[in-house]
Design a protein around this motif. Structure first.
Motif, PDB file in Angstrom:
ATOM      1  N   GLN A 146      -4.427 -11.401   1.251  1.00  0.00           N
ATOM      2  CA  GLN A 146      -3.086 -11.867   0.914  1.00  0.00           C
ATOM      3  C   GLN A 146      -2.022 -10.995   1.581  1.00  0.00           C
ATOM      4  O   GLN A 146      -2.296  -9.881   2.016  1.00  0.00           O
ATOM      5  N   GLN A 147      -0.794 -11.532   1.649  1.00  0.00           N
ATOM      6  CA  GLN A 147       0.304 -10.783   2.226  1.00  0.00           C
ATOM      7  C   GLN A 147       0.700  -9.624   1.306  1.00  0.00           C
ATOM      8  O   GLN A 147       0.727  -9.766   0.091  1.00  0.00           O
ATOM      9  N   HIS A 152       2.372  -7.862  -5.246  1.00  0.00           N
ATOM     10  CA  HIS A 152       0.959  -8.073  -4.946  1.00  0.00           C
ATOM     11  C   HIS A 152       0.198  -6.755  -4.900  1.00  0.00           C
ATOM     12  O   HIS A 152      -0.892  -6.638  -5.473  1.00  0.00           O
ATOM     13  N   LEU A 153       0.772  -5.758  -4.227  1.00  0.00           N
ATOM     14  CA  LEU A 153       0.067  -4.503  -4.018  1.00  0.00           C
ATOM     15  C   LEU A 153      -0.291  -3.822  -5.328  1.00  0.00           C
ATOM     16  O   LEU A 153      -1.401  -3.325  -5.502  1.00  0.00           O
ATOM     17  N   PHE A 154       0.638  -3.810  -6.276  1.00  0.00           N
ATOM     18  CA  PHE A 154       0.411  -3.050  -7.500  1.00  0.00           C
ATOM     19  C   PHE A 154      -0.183  -3.867  -8.647  1.00  0.00           C
ATOM     20  O   PHE A 154      -0.830  -3.303  -9.528  1.00  0.00           O
ATOM     21  N   PHE A 155       0.033  -5.181  -8.670  1.00  0.00           N
ATOM     22  CA  PHE A 155      -0.334  -5.915  -9.873  1.00  0.00           C
ATOM     23  C   PHE A 155      -1.155  -7.180  -9.643  1.00  0.00           C
ATOM     24  O   PHE A 155      -1.836  -7.637 -10.546  1.00  0.00           O
ATOM     25  N   GLN A 156      -1.092  -7.773  -8.457  1.00  0.00           N
ATOM     26  CA  GLN A 156      -1.767  -9.045  -8.239  1.00  0.00           C
ATOM     27  C   GLN A 156      -3.025  -8.927  -7.394  1.00  0.00           C
ATOM     28  O   GLN A 156      -3.884  -9.805  -7.442  1.00  0.00           O
ATOM     29  N   THR A 160      -6.235  -3.520  -7.399  1.00  0.00           N
ATOM     30  CA  THR A 160      -5.328  -2.774  -8.270  1.00  0.00           C
ATOM     31  C   THR A 160      -5.239  -3.396  -9.663  1.00  0.00           C
ATOM     32  O   THR A 160      -5.018  -2.684 -10.647  1.00  0.00           O
ATOM     33  N   LYS A 161      -5.426  -4.703  -9.746  1.00  0.00           N
ATOM     34  CA  LYS A 161      -5.370  -5.354 -11.058  1.00  0.00           C
ATOM     35  C   LYS A 161      -6.502  -4.863 -11.950  1.00  0.00           C
ATOM     36  O   LYS A 161      -6.324  -4.691 -13.164  1.00  0.00           O
ATOM     37  N   SER A 162      -7.670  -4.622 -11.355  1.00  0.00           N
ATOM     38  CA  SER A 162      -8.784  -4.086 -12.144  1.00  0.00           C
ATOM     39  C   SER A 162      -8.478  -2.673 -12.628  1.00  0.00           C
ATOM     40  O   SER A 162      -8.901  -2.275 -13.724  1.00  0.00           O
ATOM     41  N   ILE A 163      -7.723  -1.922 -11.832  1.00  0.00           N
ATOM     42  CA  ILE A 163      -7.311  -0.581 -12.254  1.00  0.00           C
ATOM     43  C   ILE A 163      -6.382  -0.674 -13.462  1.00  0.00           C
ATOM     44  O   ILE A 163      -6.541   0.043 -14.460  1.00  0.00           O
ATOM     45  N   TRP A 181       6.170  -6.690 -10.861  1.00  0.00           N
ATOM     46  CA  TRP A 181       6.892  -5.436 -11.056  1.00  0.00           C
ATOM     47  C   TRP A 181       7.962  -5.561 -12.140  1.00  0.00           C
ATOM     48  O   TRP A 181       8.100  -4.703 -13.007  1.00  0.00           O
ATOM     49  N   GLU A 182       8.728  -6.644 -12.121  1.00  0.00           N
ATOM     50  CA  GLU A 182       9.813  -6.812 -13.083  1.00  0.00           C
ATOM     51  C   GLU A 182       9.286  -6.887 -14.512  1.00  0.00           C
ATOM     52  O   GLU A 182       9.809  -6.227 -15.423  1.00  0.00           O
ATOM     53  N   ASN A 183       8.237  -7.676 -14.725  1.00  0.00           N
ATOM     54  CA  ASN A 183       7.690  -7.817 -16.073  1.00  0.00           C
ATOM     55  C   ASN A 183       7.021  -6.533 -16.557  1.00  0.00           C
ATOM     56  O   ASN A 183       7.065  -6.221 -17.749  1.00  0.00           O
TER      57      ASN A 183
END
Length: 290
Positions: A146-147, A152-156, A160-163, A181-183
């Motif tokens: 994905q882009q 995306h990098l931190f949450f999707q 990283t989502k498994s982390i 990020w906002e949520n």
């Protein structure tokens, strides 16, 4: 003695200049892959598949190699590269562009964006008589296809989502409704503000996760080193546990003990539940008294 004879000298060459010329000759033999036992040994034991220009000075090198590396700059300034379809020079590390390695001018990020390996040769980006550079990529470095973006990098991203799922589980807190990020910021403001230990742990887990995920992303891009999720989680838990053990003394309550057990923190951080505020599950910040 070393002055020209017309100036009254003997015309002898300076020993320093002779030594420099001899060392430059050794460098030339390596660059041109001269058929000699010494060059073969250098290729196998020193270079080990790398470009000559990638070798850095270190104490364990021989005296000869230390002298060779000291002359990197004057050697590169006197080289003339012939660029063509059959060029075997390193695209990133040889000083073919204005006597300077392309890597020094564009940096690691450009190498990552190009999608080209670090051992790419010039012939691989030349087609016919023209440059054939690949289209720059901004894909996620964790390999999900994905882009890359902040959300995306931190949450999707699955990596990283498994982390995040594991860190939230360690803190006994619910998962956010939406992963962006906002949520996450709104969730953190609603669920981690306060002086209680479990709230402090949520903030510490959030900060450690962001830091180590970003560091892992940079390791993949700039060092070509990738760690597994288990290794990354071990770093996060170790980081958080070390901060807790050094900076806090925790009241022993069921809520606090559950979190301490999840993070595998030593029970020595607990202090006796007595006096006012013993049932609050709070934490005393600052250095522990001995």
């Amino acid at each position: 003695v070393c002055k020209p004879k017309v100036e009254g000298g003997l015309g002898l060459r300076r020993v320093v200049d002779c030594n420099k010329a001899a060392v430059m000759r050794l460098t030339w033999n390596i660059l041109t892959d001269r058929l000699s036992l010494w060059v073969r040994w250098c290729k196998d034991e020193i270079l080990k598949g790398r470009s000559f220009w990638q070798i850095e000075w270190k104490q364990s090198l021989s005296v000869t190699w230390k002298h060779i590396l000291k002359l990197h700059t004057p050697v590169s300034a006197n080289l003339v590269y012939s660029i063509g379809c059959n060029s075997t020079w390193s695209l990133w590390h040889d000083p073919w562009f204005q006597n300077c390695p392309l890597f020094v001018r564009v940096g690691n990020r450009a190498i990552y964006n190009s999608g080209l390996p670090r051992d790419t040769t010039l012939s691989e980006v030349i087609q016919g008589a023209r440059w054939n550079w690949p289209v720059q990529s901004s894909l996620c470095p964790f390999g999900c296809g994905q882009q890359e973006s902040i959300d995306h990098l931190f949450f999707q991203c699955p990596f990283t989502k498994s982390i995040w799922r594991k860190v939230l589980h360690l803190n006994n807190c619910p998962f956010p409704a939406a992963w962006n990020w906002e949520n996450i910021v709104i969730w953190a403001l609603d669920h981690s503000i306060g002086n209680h230990f479990h709230l402090w742990m949520r903030r510490a887990g959030l900060a450690a996760s962001v830091y180590h995920c970003w560091r892992e992303r940079n390791n993949i891009i700039f060092r070509q080193y990738e760690a597994s999720t288990s290794v990354l989680l071990a770093r996060i838990t170790s980081d958080v546990a070390r901060k807790v053990a050094m900076c806090m003394s925790i009241i022993d309550t069921p809520t606090n003990r559950s979190i301490v057990d999840n993070w595998e923190i030593e029970e020595s951080i607990f202090r006796p539940c007595s006096g006012y505020g013993a049932g609050l599950g709070g934490a005393r910040f600052g250095n522990r008294r001995r």
